[in-house]
Scaffold this active site. Structure first.
Site, PDB file in Angstrom:
ATOM      1  N   CYS A   1       0.832  -1.256   0.119  1.00 25.02           N
ATOM      2  CA  CYS A   1       0.041   0.066   0.058  1.00 25.02           C
ATOM      3  C   CYS A   1       0.765   1.532   0.025  1.00 25.02           C
ATOM      4  O   CYS A   1       0.371   2.141  -0.780  1.00 25.02           O
ATOM      5  CB  CYS A   1      -1.105  -0.052   1.190  1.00 25.02           C
ATOM      6  SG  CYS A   1      -2.292  -1.198   1.267  1.00 25.02           S
TER       7      CYS A   1
ATOM      8  N   CYS B   1      -4.905   2.068   4.406  1.00 20.82           N
ATOM      9  CA  CYS B   1      -3.782   1.552   3.603  1.00 20.82           C
ATOM     10  C   CYS B   1      -2.521   2.523   4.146  1.00 20.82           C
ATOM     11  O   CYS B   1      -1.436   2.394   3.482  1.00 20.82           O
ATOM     12  CB  CYS B   1      -4.110   1.881   2.192  1.00 20.82           C
ATOM     13  SG  CYS B   1      -4.685   3.649   1.633  1.00 20.82           S
TER      14      CYS B   1
ATOM     15  N   CYS C   1      -7.382  -7.301  -3.104  1.00 21.45           N
ATOM     16  CA  CYS C   1      -7.600  -7.056  -1.507  1.00 21.45           C
ATOM     17  C   CYS C   1      -8.895  -6.637  -1.193  1.00 21.45           C
ATOM     18  O   CYS C   1      -9.174  -6.029   0.183  1.00 21.45           O
ATOM     19  CB  CYS C   1      -6.543  -5.983  -1.471  1.00 21.45           C
ATOM     20  SG  CYS C   1      -4.979  -6.490  -1.535  1.00 21.45           S
TER      21      CYS C   1
HETATM   22 FE1  SF4 Z   1      -1.214  -3.792  -2.701  1.00 20.75          FE
HETATM   23 FE2  SF4 Z   1      -3.485  -4.743  -1.974  1.00 20.75          FE
HETATM   24 FE3  SF4 Z   1      -2.706  -2.318  -1.102  1.00 20.75          FE
HETATM   25 FE4  SF4 Z   1      -3.425  -2.499  -3.479  1.00 20.75          FE
HETATM   26  S1  SF4 Z   1      -4.855  -2.712  -1.582  1.00 20.75           S
HETATM   27  S2  SF4 Z   1      -1.855  -1.331  -2.860  1.00 20.75           S
HETATM   28  S3  SF4 Z   1      -2.539  -4.422  -3.959  1.00 20.75           S
HETATM   29  S4  SF4 Z   1      -1.887  -4.658  -0.439  1.00 20.75           S
END
Ligand code: SF4
Length: 247
Positions: free
Chosen positions: A123, A234, A209
């Site tokens: 993220c 995130c 995700c």
């Molecule tokens: Fe990576 Fe999942 Fe975060 Fe998207 S939501 S940036 S795929 S960890």
């Protein structure tokens, strides 16, 4: 005092606590020069509503979304649908391959399933840093947080200094709106809704995700559903504690 306004932040918070969203957005547009303010949307209902209100006040306002490289195809198609609907440009910020490639080489494409630290690192590289670059020259950004989205967001203010981004002003004009009010706004305005809402999603992020939620679940329960004990964030809106440990 905020670093970007002459008004005390507490005074602004009082002034706009229950103000209509368009009044808040109009104040931002009139208060900050165009190159110093930006609407950031993940193309969920809230960000779409805010972009619509902002375009209605300043048709040339900068609207940015982040393409993490793992978005669902439906989100990319929706982005094109919104461009057609408004006849406006929407800027797309992307991860820096010089940062992302070494992470992928070392950990693989789906490392986020392996640990919270690796998920937060993904993220960080795919979302947080692209946003940081977008906001580097801004004094104010407008986002679509709502208090009822999750327990973690229950106290989201309409305006606040954003400690994660050098104390610039972060504005959430829909902080006190419900999900139904946001959808009703889009329906009334004839704006298409992200197609995944019709398939049971209540929050939409990267494809691997995010999943649909069950009735009665928290709005953000479908995000990183395999994790427990970590905020469904995130790092853009409130940095989960473990992020500090990921370097
Ligand atoms: Fe990576 Fe999942 Fe975060 Fe998207 S939501 S940036 S795929 S960890």
């Amino acid at each position: 005092m905020t670093s970007v306004t002459t008004e005390p932040i507490a005074e602004l918070q009082r002034r706009f606590a229950d103000a209509p969203a368009t009044e808040v957005i109009r104040w931002v547009i009139e208060r900050f020069p165009r190159e110093r303010r930006v609407v950031v949307t993940s193309l969920q209902a809230e960000g779409t509503a805010i972009a619509d209100m902002a375009f209605g006040i300043d048709p040339a306002i900068r609207v940015v979304t982040i393409d993490t490289g793992r978005l669902p195809e439906e989100t990319l198609e929706y982005l094109d649908a919104l461009r057609r609907h408004w006849g406006r440009e929407i800027e797309v910020a992307v991860p820096d391959p010089r940062e992302l490639d070494p992470f992928l080489t070392r950990n693989g494409a789906n490392a986020f399933y392996n640990s919270v630290q690796l998920r937060l690192r993904c993220c960080e590289l795919r979302k947080v840093r692209p946003l940081n670059r977008v906001l580097a020259g801004a004094d104010c950004w407008i986002s679509g947080l709502r208090r009822s989205q999750s327990e973690h967001r229950a106290d989201v203010p309409v305006l606040a200094e954003d400690a994660e981004h050098n104390g610039i002003l972060q504005v959430n004009p829909l902080a006190h709106w419900s999900a139904d009010e946001v959808r009703a706004y889009l329906t009334d305005r004839g704006i298409p809704l992200h197609p995944l809402y019709a398939r049971g999603y209540t929050s939409i992020g990267c494809a691997p995700c995010t999943r649909a939620v069950q009735p009665g679940e928290d709005e953000r329960a479908g995000r990183w559903w395999w994790e427990t004990g970590v905020a469904k964030e995130c790092g853009i809106h409130g940095r989960p504690a473990l992020l500090e440990a990921t370097g």
